[in-house]
Design an enzyme around this catalytic site. Structure first.
Site, short mmCIF file in Angstrom:
data_model
loop_
_atom_site.label_atom_id
_atom_site.label_comp_id
_atom_site.label_asym_id
_atom_site.label_seq_id
_atom_site.Cartn_x
_atom_site.Cartn_y
_atom_site.Cartn_z
N ASP A 16 -42.68 42.21 -39.29
CA ASP A 16 -43.90 42.91 -38.91
C ASP A 16 -45.10 41.99 -38.72
OD1 ASP A 16 -42.44 45.26 -39.08
OD2 ASP A 16 -43.01 45.60 -41.17
N LYS A 19 -44.58 40.21 -33.70
CA LYS A 19 -43.71 39.54 -32.72
C LYS A 19 -43.73 40.26 -31.36
CE LYS A 19 -40.34 40.17 -35.67
NZ LYS A 19 -41.03 40.58 -36.89
N GLY A 43 -39.05 47.19 -35.59
CA GLY A 43 -40.01 48.06 -34.90
C GLY A 43 -41.09 47.14 -34.36
N HIS A 44 -41.06 46.90 -33.05
CA HIS A 44 -41.98 45.95 -32.43
C HIS A 44 -43.00 46.71 -31.59
CE1 HIS A 44 -38.82 42.47 -32.82
NE2 HIS A 44 -39.13 43.03 -33.96
N GLN A 225 -37.15 40.91 -37.71
CA GLN A 225 -37.34 40.66 -39.14
C GLN A 225 -38.11 39.34 -39.33
OE1 GLN A 225 -33.81 41.78 -38.14
NE2 GLN A 225 -34.98 43.63 -38.21
P1 GDP Z 1 -43.36 43.11 -35.27
O1 GDP Z 1 -42.27 43.87 -35.94
O2 GDP Z 1 -43.41 41.68 -35.71
O3 GDP Z 1 -43.34 43.22 -33.77
O4 GDP Z 1 -44.73 43.78 -35.76
P2 GDP Z 1 -45.04 45.35 -35.92
O5 GDP Z 1 -45.24 45.94 -34.57
O6 GDP Z 1 -44.05 46.01 -36.80
O7 GDP Z 1 -46.37 45.30 -36.76
C1 GDP Z 1 -47.53 44.69 -36.28
C2 GDP Z 1 -48.66 45.74 -36.25
O8 GDP Z 1 -49.90 45.10 -36.13
C3 GDP Z 1 -48.57 46.66 -35.05
O9 GDP Z 1 -49.08 47.93 -35.41
C4 GDP Z 1 -49.49 46.00 -34.03
O10 GDP Z 1 -50.04 46.91 -33.09
C5 GDP Z 1 -50.56 45.45 -34.92
N1 GDP Z 1 -51.20 44.20 -34.47
C6 GDP Z 1 -50.62 43.15 -33.86
N2 GDP Z 1 -51.53 42.14 -33.73
C7 GDP Z 1 -52.67 42.58 -34.29
C8 GDP Z 1 -53.96 41.99 -34.51
O11 GDP Z 1 -54.23 40.83 -34.18
N3 GDP Z 1 -54.90 42.76 -35.15
C9 GDP Z 1 -54.65 44.03 -35.56
N4 GDP Z 1 -55.62 44.70 -36.17
N5 GDP Z 1 -53.44 44.61 -35.38
C10 GDP Z 1 -52.47 43.89 -34.76
P1 IMO Z 2 -39.33 43.76 -37.65
O1 IMO Z 2 -38.44 43.17 -36.59
C1 IMO Z 2 -40.06 44.48 -41.89
C2 IMO Z 2 -36.53 45.09 -44.43
C3 IMO Z 2 -36.32 46.46 -45.02
C4 IMO Z 2 -35.58 46.10 -46.30
C5 IMO Z 2 -34.70 44.94 -45.86
C6 IMO Z 2 -33.27 45.32 -45.51
O2 IMO Z 2 -40.06 44.97 -37.20
O3 IMO Z 2 -40.22 42.71 -38.23
P2 IMO Z 2 -32.17 46.61 -43.47
O4 IMO Z 2 -32.40 48.00 -42.95
O5 IMO Z 2 -32.38 45.53 -42.47
O6 IMO Z 2 -30.84 46.48 -44.16
O7 IMO Z 2 -33.27 46.43 -44.62
O8 IMO Z 2 -35.33 44.37 -44.73
N1 IMO Z 2 -36.68 45.06 -42.95
C7 IMO Z 2 -37.85 44.86 -42.33
N2 IMO Z 2 -39.09 44.72 -42.82
N3 IMO Z 2 -39.84 44.36 -40.56
C8 IMO Z 2 -38.58 44.48 -40.07
O9 IMO Z 2 -38.30 44.27 -38.77
C9 IMO Z 2 -37.53 44.77 -40.96
N4 IMO Z 2 -36.19 44.95 -40.80
C10 IMO Z 2 -35.69 45.11 -42.03
O10 IMO Z 2 -37.55 47.10 -45.28
O11 IMO Z 2 -36.48 45.61 -47.26
MG MG Z 3 -42.00 45.60 -37.11
#
Ligand code: GDP
Ligand code: IMO
Ligand code: MG
Length: 422
Positions: A16, A19, A43-44, A225
């Protein structure tokens, strides 16, 4: 982004990191974007022109019409969830079938894999991993046990193979006395998903990628991840089940180590973790809550609260080492805009022992911090590093010095446009 190379963009903390956002920003510079590990546990989030998408299995390069997107052999895929995700994009006007190829070697997540995920978690009781419940662990286990079903299996005697694996899962569930489940409806959707997925080009994508490299094209490998959730290098057993690091790019796409170019390590200006497991920088006070509130730190897949804390230099240095990170990308800097002071964890301490190296067992270690002044300035409208307040520039300089890598991109908001290159 040299021609003929695979650049990797990897989460180097607990996932999270943002990416999806950066892959979307980078896509115009690449010919191919490929996911190499994980599945719908990811979840991207991508936000542009007032639109928001959360991608699970589909690479974040999908919004750029001319680019080939690949779900690589290292991924696991749930046909029903894939169908839901893809249809949402098709409904929004994106023609996927012309630009998304799926590896025949990627493994299929069966409905019973998800039941097994729940059963194993329940059996672990207090020690549960806190998985996303998407069947990730059981699917990768079957892959390693050499009994898994692959996307290519769809093409021949599929039902027979499906029933055999399902029966095996049912036997395990019965042995565990985990019998209170009903997958009838789920299975119907899943089979519909199989038919839907079959309309996509199911390919031996390692040939496609290597052909593209041979033609001088460049590839962006999109991590899922993060390093601390890697099956080998993360906080085992509180990890996911795939190789999320640079090595996973090679095995998960079928590319040689010497084809890897830049390795972008992405992290937030602070730290988060979802699910259980050690997290030395975790804040249990109002500062942690403030970070969660301002940063909207709730899981994109499960909606769970993300645990929050200050940036962890011990963890980042370890991740830079095991991945060979060449450039850093710092996200969500704006979330710290209102803090008077900022902290950075520079060591861990336990029983009078202090270390700056990631310990074998991160349980029970306390973070040792250094404190820096906050910038107390709104960064979200800034478009160039010249506009950065001194205290923010100092924070960047401090991290670059500690991590011995340049921070070449700073993100100051969730929108595609809120991205500053240095
Ligand atoms: P990923 O799994 O690495 O793609 O990241 P996620 O989408 O799960 O989580 C990143 C969250 O931060 C999302 O809700 C994005 O919309 C938000 N986000 C990304 N970059 C920024 C930033 O620079 N500032 C803020 N406030 N939110 C951001
Ligand atoms: P992105 O790509 C954050 C965490 C879960 C749990 C552990 C194992 O969005 O960054 P799993 O379902 O993979 O067997 O869970 O890994 N986890 C993540 N945490 N971002 C993710 O993906 C994750 N994918 C798995 O919360 O602790
Ligand atoms: Mg994510």
């Amino acid at each position: 982004m040299a021609k003929g190379k695979v650049d990797a963009l990897l989460g180097i903390v607990f996932g999270d990191e943002g990416k999806g956002k950066v892959v979307d920003v980078f896509t115009p510079r690449y010919d191919v974007v490929a996911r190499f590990a994980g599945g719908p546990n990811a979840g991207h989030t991508i936000i542009f022109e007032g639109k928001k998408f959360v991608l699970r299995s589909i690479p974040s390069g999908i919004f750029d019409e001319g680019k080939l997107n690949i779900i690589g052999n290292g991924c696991v895929i749930a046909p029903d969830l894939f169908m839901a995700e893809a249809k949402e994009l098709e409904d929004a006007g994106y023609d996927l079938k012309s630009r998304l190829h799926i590896s025949r070697r990627a493994h299929l997540i069966l409905p019973t894999h998800r039941v097994l995920d729940r059963a194993y978690e329940a059996a672990k009781g207090k020690n549960k991993v806190g998985t996303t419940g998407k069947g990730i662990g059981p699917t990768y286990s079957d892959k390693a046990s050499r009994i898994g079903l692959r996307v290519g299996d769809i093409e021949e005697n599929f039902l027979q193979k499906y029933q055999a694996l399902k029966a095996r899962h049912e036997q395990i569930l019965s042995d565990l006395h985990f019998t209170d489940y009903d997958i009838t409806e789920e299975e119907e959707k899943w089979m519909e998903g199989i038919r839907y997925m079959s309309q996509f080009p199911l390919r031996d994508t390692e040939f496609e990628i290597n052909q593209a490299l041979a033609e001088g094209k460049n590839v962006l490998a999109e991590g899922a991840q993060g390093t601390m959730l890697d099956i080998d290098h993360g906080t085992y057993p509180f990890v996911s089940s795939s190789s999320t690091c640079t090595g996973g790019v090679c095995t998960g796409l079928g590319v040689a180590p010497n084809s890897i170019g830049e390795i972008f390590g992405i992290f937030k200006a602070y730290s988060t973790r979802v699910g259980s497991g050690p997290f030395p920088v975790e804040l249990f006070d109002e500062t942690g809550e403030k970070i969660r509130d301002i940063g909207h730190e709730y899981g994109a897949v499960t909606g769970r609260n993300r645990r929050c804390g200050w940036v962890d230099i011990v963890g980042l240095k370890y991740a830079i080492m095991v991945n060979g990170v060449t450039q850093l990308i710092m996200m969500k800097s704006d979330v710290l805009d209102t803090f008077e002071t900022i902290k950075a964890c520079v060591a861990y301490e336990k029983d009078g022992v202090r270390t700056t190296e990631m310990p074998y067992d991160t349980e029970g270690w306390q973070a040792v911090y250094e404190e820096l002044p906050g910038w107390q300035t709104d960064l979200t409208q800034m478009t160039s590093p010249d506009q950065f307040p001194k205290a923010f520039q100092d924070y960047i300089d401090y991290l670059e010095k500690a991590l011995e890598r340049p921070i070449t991109i700073v993100s100051v908001g969730p929108d595609r446009a809120q991205t500053i290159e240095r």
